[in-house]
Motif scaffolding. Structure first.
Motif, mmCIF file in Angstrom:
data_model
loop_
_atom_site.group_PDB
_atom_site.id
_atom_site.type_symbol
_atom_site.label_atom_id
_atom_site.label_comp_id
_atom_site.label_asym_id
_atom_site.label_seq_id
_atom_site.Cartn_x
_atom_site.Cartn_y
_atom_site.Cartn_z
ATOM 1 N N ILE A 124 0.838 -1.198 0.000
ATOM 2 C CA ILE A 124 0.000 0.000 0.000
ATOM 3 C C ILE A 124 0.874 1.251 0.000
ATOM 4 O O ILE A 124 0.586 2.222 -0.707
ATOM 5 N N SER A 125 1.971 1.224 0.749
ATOM 6 C CA SER A 125 2.904 2.361 0.760
ATOM 7 C C SER A 125 3.484 2.606 -0.633
ATOM 8 O O SER A 125 3.627 3.754 -1.062
ATOM 9 N N ALA A 126 3.802 1.537 -1.350
ATOM 10 C CA ALA A 126 4.324 1.670 -2.712
ATOM 11 C C ALA A 126 3.277 2.303 -3.631
ATOM 12 O O ALA A 126 3.612 3.126 -4.496
ATOM 13 N N ILE A 127 2.020 1.945 -3.436
ATOM 14 C CA ILE A 127 0.935 2.550 -4.229
ATOM 15 C C ILE A 127 0.859 4.045 -3.932
ATOM 16 O O ILE A 127 0.746 4.868 -4.848
ATOM 17 N N ILE A 128 0.936 4.403 -2.659
ATOM 18 C CA ILE A 128 0.851 5.810 -2.257
ATOM 19 C C ILE A 128 2.024 6.603 -2.828
ATOM 20 O O ILE A 128 1.846 7.718 -3.338
ATOM 21 N N ILE A 129 3.224 6.048 -2.768
ATOM 22 C CA ILE A 129 4.402 6.717 -3.325
ATOM 23 C C ILE A 129 4.210 6.977 -4.811
ATOM 24 O O ILE A 129 4.400 8.096 -5.300
ATOM 25 N N LEU A 130 3.796 5.953 -5.541
ATOM 26 C CA LEU A 130 3.650 6.088 -6.989
ATOM 27 C C LEU A 130 2.488 7.010 -7.363
ATOM 28 O O LEU A 130 2.615 7.851 -8.253
ATOM 29 N N GLN A 131 1.358 6.892 -6.677
ATOM 30 C CA GLN A 131 0.217 7.760 -6.987
ATOM 31 C C GLN A 131 0.546 9.217 -6.651
ATOM 32 O O GLN A 131 0.150 10.127 -7.373
ATOM 33 N N SER A 132 1.304 9.442 -5.584
ATOM 34 C CA SER A 132 1.741 10.805 -5.234
ATOM 35 C C SER A 132 2.645 11.374 -6.315
ATOM 36 O O SER A 132 2.552 12.550 -6.669
ATOM 37 N N TYR A 133 3.511 10.536 -6.842
ATOM 38 C CA TYR A 133 4.390 10.964 -7.935
ATOM 39 C C TYR A 133 3.567 11.347 -9.162
ATOM 40 O O TYR A 133 3.808 12.385 -9.785
ATOM 41 N N LEU A 134 2.591 10.518 -9.499
ATOM 42 C CA LEU A 134 1.745 10.797 -10.661
ATOM 43 C C LEU A 134 0.966 12.106 -10.470
ATOM 44 O O LEU A 134 0.836 12.903 -11.400
ATOM 45 N N ALA A 135 0.458 12.325 -9.261
ATOM 46 C CA ALA A 135 -0.292 13.548 -8.962
ATOM 47 C C ALA A 135 0.628 14.768 -9.078
ATOM 48 O O ALA A 135 0.215 15.818 -9.589
ATOM 49 N N LYS A 136 1.844 14.618 -8.595
ATOM 50 C CA LYS A 136 2.820 15.719 -8.681
ATOM 51 C C LYS A 136 3.121 16.072 -10.135
ATOM 52 O O LYS A 136 3.174 17.244 -10.508
ATOM 53 N N LYS A 137 3.321 15.058 -10.969
ATOM 54 C CA LYS A 137 3.597 15.275 -12.390
ATOM 55 C C LYS A 137 2.391 15.934 -13.083
ATOM 56 O O LYS A 137 2.566 16.829 -13.900
ATOM 57 N N GLU A 138 1.196 15.493 -12.755
ATOM 58 C CA GLU A 138 -0.020 16.052 -13.332
ATOM 59 C C GLU A 138 -0.155 17.524 -12.947
ATOM 60 O O GLU A 138 -0.505 18.363 -13.779
ATOM 61 N N LYS A 139 0.158 17.822 -11.708
ATOM 62 C CA LYS A 139 0.096 19.207 -11.223
ATOM 63 C C LYS A 139 1.091 20.086 -11.974
ATOM 64 O O LYS A 139 0.782 21.217 -12.352
ATOM 65 N N GLU A 140 2.299 19.576 -12.186
ATOM 66 C CA GLU A 140 3.325 20.323 -12.916
ATOM 67 C C GLU A 140 2.905 20.608 -14.348
ATOM 68 O O GLU A 140 3.183 21.667 -14.890
ATOM 69 N N ILE A 141 2.237 19.649 -14.968
ATOM 70 C CA ILE A 141 1.754 19.804 -16.341
ATOM 71 C C ILE A 141 0.695 20.904 -16.413
ATOM 72 O O ILE A 141 0.657 21.683 -17.358
ATOM 73 N N ASN A 142 -0.166 20.946 -15.418
ATOM 74 C CA ASN A 142 -1.291 21.898 -15.422
ATOM 75 C C ASN A 142 -0.936 23.300 -14.950
ATOM 76 O O ASN A 142 -1.780 24.178 -14.957
ATOM 77 N N LEU A 143 0.297 23.512 -14.516
ATOM 78 C CA LEU A 143 0.691 24.864 -14.058
ATOM 79 C C LEU A 143 0.952 25.807 -15.186
ATOM 80 O O LEU A 143 1.283 25.622 -16.223
#
Length: 143
Positions: A124-143
């Protein structure tokens, strides 16, 4: 498009997660004994196209690295880079992922006996790490 692999590296058990083909969602893959990690990855990479891995970066509340486990992670990264030089490695602050994962287990209604299993927590921690990374990348794209 290739997938991204997420890693919650542990001294004993390492949690793994993977994205979908569009790199939007993270899913639990496995939790394996850390001693078997390189062998697992070798057979896994044979069947999956992975161009990037995201490994948790353990930090304390004061923003300093957790030296003990980070030394093991750096040794793994060095070994990995020699074997797979074309796969990009990114790090992501993993503070609170274990706490979030444990709370998720409670919310899912897992009994105490199951919550004690480190493999479930690491996955579950690995899922959270990866999903957080994806969210961060998505946020950077939308800035």
């Amino acid at each position: 498009m290739s997938k991204i692999l997420g890693i919650d590296y542990g001294k004993v058990i390492t949690g793994l997660s993977i994205t979908d083909n569009k790199q939007v969602f993270a899913f639990g893959l496995d939790a394996i004994p850390t001693k078997q990690l390189m062998n697992f990855l070798e057979s896994f990479f044979f069947n999956e196209k992975i161009d990037k891995i995201v490994i948790g970066l353990p930090k304390k509340l004061n923003n300093q690295k957790e030296i003990l486990i980070e030394t093991d992670i750096q040794a793994f990264i060095n070994k990995f880079c020699i074997k797979y030089p074309k796969i990009i490695i990114e790090r992501l602050d993993e503070r609170f992922t274990s706490k979030i994962a444990f709370n998720t287990m409670i919310e899912l209604g897992l009994k105490k006996k199951k919550r004690r299993k480190k493999a479930i927590l690491n996955k579950i921690s690995a899922i959270i790490i990866l999903q957080s990374y994806l969210a961060k990348k998505e946020k950077e794209i939308n800035l």
